[in-house]
Structures are given as structure tokens and as C-alpha cells.
Design a protein around this motif. Structure first.
Motif, PDB file in Angstrom:
ATOM      1  N   ASN A   1     -25.722 -18.515  10.122  1.00 33.24           N
ATOM      2  CA  ASN A   1     -26.409 -19.816  10.126  1.00 33.24           C
ATOM      3  C   ASN A   1     -27.325 -19.978   8.909  1.00 33.24           C
ATOM      4  OD1 ASN A   1     -25.156 -20.562  12.489  1.00 33.24           O
ATOM      5  ND2 ASN A   1     -26.878 -20.009  13.817  1.00 33.24           N
ATOM      6  N   GLY A   2     -26.875 -19.525   7.773  1.00 34.18           N
ATOM      7  CA  GLY A   2     -27.636 -19.685   6.541  1.00 34.18           C
ATOM      8  C   GLY A   2     -28.719 -18.657   6.319  1.00 34.18           C
ATOM      9  N   THR A   3     -28.914 -17.740   7.254  1.00 35.81           N
ATOM     10  CA  THR A   3     -29.919 -16.682   7.117  1.00 35.81           C
ATOM     11  C   THR A   3     -29.260 -15.417   6.599  1.00 35.81           C
ATOM     12  OG1 THR A   3     -31.225 -17.585   8.946  1.00 35.81           O
ATOM     13  CG2 THR A   3     -31.646 -15.298   8.328  1.00 35.81           C
ATOM     14  N   SER A   4     -29.812 -14.862   5.526  1.00 31.38           N
ATOM     15  CA  SER A   4     -29.276 -13.645   4.929  1.00 31.38           C
ATOM     16  C   SER A   4     -29.847 -12.429   5.644  1.00 31.38           C
ATOM     17  CB  SER A   4     -29.631 -13.583   3.445  1.00 31.38           C
ATOM     18  OG  SER A   4     -29.097 -12.413   2.848  1.00 31.38           O
ATOM     19  N   VAL A   5     -28.973 -11.528   6.089  1.00 30.93           N
ATOM     20  CA  VAL A   5     -29.397 -10.347   6.848  1.00 30.93           C
ATOM     21  C   VAL A   5     -28.714  -9.109   6.293  1.00 30.93           C
ATOM     22  CG1 VAL A   5     -29.782 -11.694   8.954  1.00 30.93           C
ATOM     23  CG2 VAL A   5     -27.564 -10.590   8.579  1.00 30.93           C
ATOM     24  N   VAL A   6     -29.266  -7.952   6.624  1.00 36.85           N
ATOM     25  CA  VAL A   6     -28.670  -6.685   6.218  1.00 36.85           C
ATOM     26  C   VAL A   6     -28.787  -5.702   7.377  1.00 36.85           C
ATOM     27  CG1 VAL A   6     -30.836  -5.950   5.125  1.00 36.85           C
ATOM     28  CG2 VAL A   6     -28.684  -4.797   4.539  1.00 36.85           C
ATOM     29  N   LEU A   7     -27.676  -5.021   7.652  1.00 37.84           N
ATOM     30  CA  LEU A   7     -27.608  -4.013   8.706  1.00 37.84           C
ATOM     31  C   LEU A   7     -27.276  -2.675   8.066  1.00 37.84           C
ATOM     32  CD1 LEU A   7     -27.237  -2.978  11.681  1.00 37.84           C
ATOM     33  CD2 LEU A   7     -24.854  -3.731  11.484  1.00 37.84           C
ATOM     34  N   TYR A   8     -28.038  -1.636   8.407  1.00 39.39           N
ATOM     35  CA  TYR A   8     -27.784  -0.288   7.904  1.00 39.39           C
ATOM     36  C   TYR A   8     -27.307   0.597   9.046  1.00 39.39           C
ATOM     37  CZ  TYR A   8     -30.469  -1.791   3.821  1.00 39.39           C
ATOM     38  OH  TYR A   8     -30.919  -2.467   2.713  1.00 39.39           O
ATOM     39  N   SER A   9     -26.313   1.436   8.754  1.00 33.42           N
ATOM     40  CA  SER A   9     -25.816   2.386   9.749  1.00 33.42           C
ATOM     41  C   SER A   9     -25.434   3.677   9.033  1.00 33.42           C
ATOM     42  CB  SER A   9     -24.611   1.809  10.508  1.00 33.42           C
ATOM     43  OG  SER A   9     -23.482   1.736   9.653  1.00 33.42           O
ATOM     44  N   PRO A  10     -25.414   4.817   9.738  1.00 38.72           N
ATOM     45  CA  PRO A  10     -25.138   6.101   9.085  1.00 38.72           C
ATOM     46  C   PRO A  10     -23.690   6.229   8.651  1.00 38.72           C
ATOM     47  CG  PRO A  10     -25.307   6.383  11.449  1.00 38.72           C
ATOM     48  CD  PRO A  10     -25.695   4.973  11.166  1.00 38.72           C
ATOM     49  N   GLU A  11     -23.502   6.820   7.494  1.00 40.93           N
ATOM     50  CA  GLU A  11     -22.168   7.170   7.005  1.00 40.93           C
ATOM     51  C   GLU A  11     -21.965   8.670   7.091  1.00 40.93           C
ATOM     52  OE1 GLU A  11     -18.343   6.869   5.268  1.00 40.93           O
ATOM     53  OE2 GLU A  11     -19.652   5.311   6.080  1.00 40.93           O
ATOM     54  N   SER A  12     -22.898   9.444   6.503  1.00 40.72           N
ATOM     55  CA  SER A  12     -22.799  10.902   6.559  1.00 40.72           C
ATOM     56  C   SER A  12     -24.155  11.508   6.211  1.00 40.72           C
ATOM     57  CB  SER A  12     -21.730  11.422   5.598  1.00 40.72           C
ATOM     58  OG  SER A  12     -22.054  11.102   4.256  1.00 40.72           O
ATOM     59  N   ALA A  13     -24.407  12.716   6.739  1.00 39.80           N
ATOM     60  CA  ALA A  13     -25.597  13.517   6.438  1.00 39.80           C
ATOM     61  C   ALA A  13     -26.907  12.838   6.810  1.00 39.80           C
ATOM     62  CB  ALA A  13     -25.623  13.911   4.958  1.00 39.80           C
ATOM     63  N   ILE A  14     -26.865  11.904   7.776  1.00 44.88           N
ATOM     64  CA  ILE A  14     -28.087  11.326   8.329  1.00 44.88           C
ATOM     65  C   ILE A  14     -28.435  12.136   9.565  1.00 44.88           C
ATOM     66  CG2 ILE A  14     -29.163   9.290   9.323  1.00 44.88           C
ATOM     67  CD1 ILE A  14     -28.532   8.986   6.377  1.00 44.88           C
TER      68      ILE A  14
END
Length: 257
Positions: free
Chosen positions: A82-95
Motif C-alpha cells: 500500500n505504498g509503504t516501503s518495508v524490509v524484513l530480515y531473516s537468517p540465512e546462515s551462521a546466525i
């Protein structure tokens, strides 16, 4: 149906996950009014369709391994709702204590997000999300690894507990194993030691390790008791806000990412 916003293409994230606006010198000059605004941010709801999805990876410094500070790899999902810029972080490796979870986000997906009311560099951090067709609720606990990035703006936003479910007990187990190894090492080094007056070095070192282990275990028990007795800590209250926004009634559906 929500109107899909038109977006400009964003540059690909760098391999180290930092940009000109997230350098240490920029952090040092962060105005007090900005810090205050971020500190008073709330966790709010955002519903709509995913648009302009861009995926990338970034290296972050992490803590919690038996070797001290190390590096881990996070995935980033940047998109608009809806026009709002967001960012989602999730683990890939070694977290530490969190493994990669398959997030099949795609443009056009209908999602319900729990986001920060204040933006960092024009993007709102996603604390959790769910989709109508998926019974799971994804909560971004691993995003806490961003605390160790040069950009310390993240520090001022509401933060979730660093651990969820079995992850805290895994950390306690590793800490316990390290303590046992230390005790064995001290015993080996103290073999044949003569004690003429006072405590031996073996007793002193073992006492230090024992106090450290007991203190850490008490911290875990303290947090667990407050959660079970409905007397949450500040970070636990933030987690409850995320669950409230996402309308979570069954905590067994939470998937830590």
C-alpha cells in the motif's frame, strides 16, 4: 483490492549490508530528536499486497558463538505494501540459534504485517507477518543481529527478545558445555599444585565459572518466569504487541525467523 504502488528500482544491497547513510560517523551524529522519535516508535499493523519485492543478503556481526564475535548472513526482503516501503530480515546462515526458514514471499501475495511506526532510511522494519492461507506466523527474532551493525539507529527501535522457544535453552546448553570444558581444563592445569596458604587457583577459577553459570541460568529462569506469570519485560511486551497486531491466539503457530 489494494492498489499496487509504482516503485523505483532500488540498488542491490552490498555484501556487507551497509550504505553511505549507515556508516559509524553517521551514527555518531544522529540527532537527539531522531533518537527520541525512534525510541517512541510503536508496532503497528499494515495489510495489503506485496509489490516491488527485492531479495538480497548481508553480512552482520553476531554474538553467541563459543568463539565470541563472528559473522553471519541475513537475508533481506524489501518490498512495498500500500505504498509503504518495508524490509524484513531473516537468517540465512551462521546466525546463532536460528536456522534458515523458507519464506515463499512473492509479488501479489496478500499479507498482514507488524511493522515499526517509524522508518529507518525510508523503510519500516517488519517484526512479523502472516498470510491468510498459511497457519504459521513468522516473527523476525533474528533481526536482533542487526544491533551489531555500524548503523545503530536500529538500537532505538522497539526490540524483541533475542531468543524464542528452544533457542534460549540451546544457548544455555552451549554455555554449560563451555563451563564444563573450562572446569576440566582448570583441573588439568592444577594437577600437582601445592596449596600452602589460602585457596588454590583451581578453587578460585572454578568458583568464578560457577558464579557465571549460575548467573546466566538465573537470567533465563527470570525471563521465563516473567513470561509465564504475565509480568513481561519490555522486550516481551514488544513481542506481545506483535502478536496482538497479527491476532495470534495460538503461540504454537509462531515460526521464528
Amino acid at each position: 483490492m489494494a492498489k499496487r504502488p509504482t516503485t523505483r528500482k532500488r540498488p542491490r544491497p552490498s555484501s556487507i549490508g551497509t550504505s553511505a547513510s549507515t556508516r559509524p560517523d553517521a551514527q555518531e551524529k544522529l540527532p537527539d530528536e531522531v533518537k527520541d522519535r525512534l525510541t517512541h516508535a510503536e508496532i503497528v499493523r499494515l495489510d495489503g499486497e506485496v509489490a516491488g519485492l527485492e531479495c538480497g543478503t548481508m553480512w552482520v556481526k553476531t554474538e553467541g558463538s563459543q568463539y565470541g564475535v563472528t559473522k553471519g548472513l541475513l537475508r533481506s526482503f524489501r518490498f512495498h505494501v500500500n505504498g509503504t516501503s518495508v524490509v524484513l530480515y531473516s537468517p540465512e546462515s551462521a546466525i546463532p540459534f536460528y536456522a534458515k526458514v523458507g519464506l515463499s514471499l512473492a509479488n501479489g501475495d496478500n499479507v498482514c504485517l507488524a511493522i515499526a511506526s517509524e522508518a529507518l532510511d525510508g523503510q519500516h522494519l517488519v517484526y512479523g507477518f502472516r498470510r491468510p492461507a498459511d497457519p504459521r506466523v513468522f516473527v523476525a527474532f533474528a533481526a536482533g543481529s542487526l544491533d551489531f551493525q555500524p548503523d545503530r539507529q536500529m538500537y532505538y527501535l522497539p526490540r524483541l527478545p533475542r531468543f524464542w522457544g528452544k533457542s534460549r535453552w540451546r544457548q544455555a546448553f552451549r554455555f554449560g558445555v563451555a563451563a564444563v570444558m573450562a572446569l576440566c581444563l582448570f583441573r588439568y592445569l592444577a594437577h600437582g599444585e601445592r596449596v600452602e596458604d589460602g585457596f588454590s587457583a583451581y578453587v578460585v577459577m572454578n568458583s568464578i565459572v560457577g558464579v557465571a553459570l549460575a548467573g546466566y541460568l538465573l537470567t533465563i529462569v527470570y525471563g521465563s518466569l516473567r513470561w509465564r506469570l504475565n509480568l513481561p519485560t519490555q522486550r516481551q511486551r514488544n513481542l506481545l504487541a506483535v502478536l496482538h497486531v497479527l491476532e495470534v491466539r495460538d503461540k504454537s503457530t509462531i515460526c521464528a525467523v
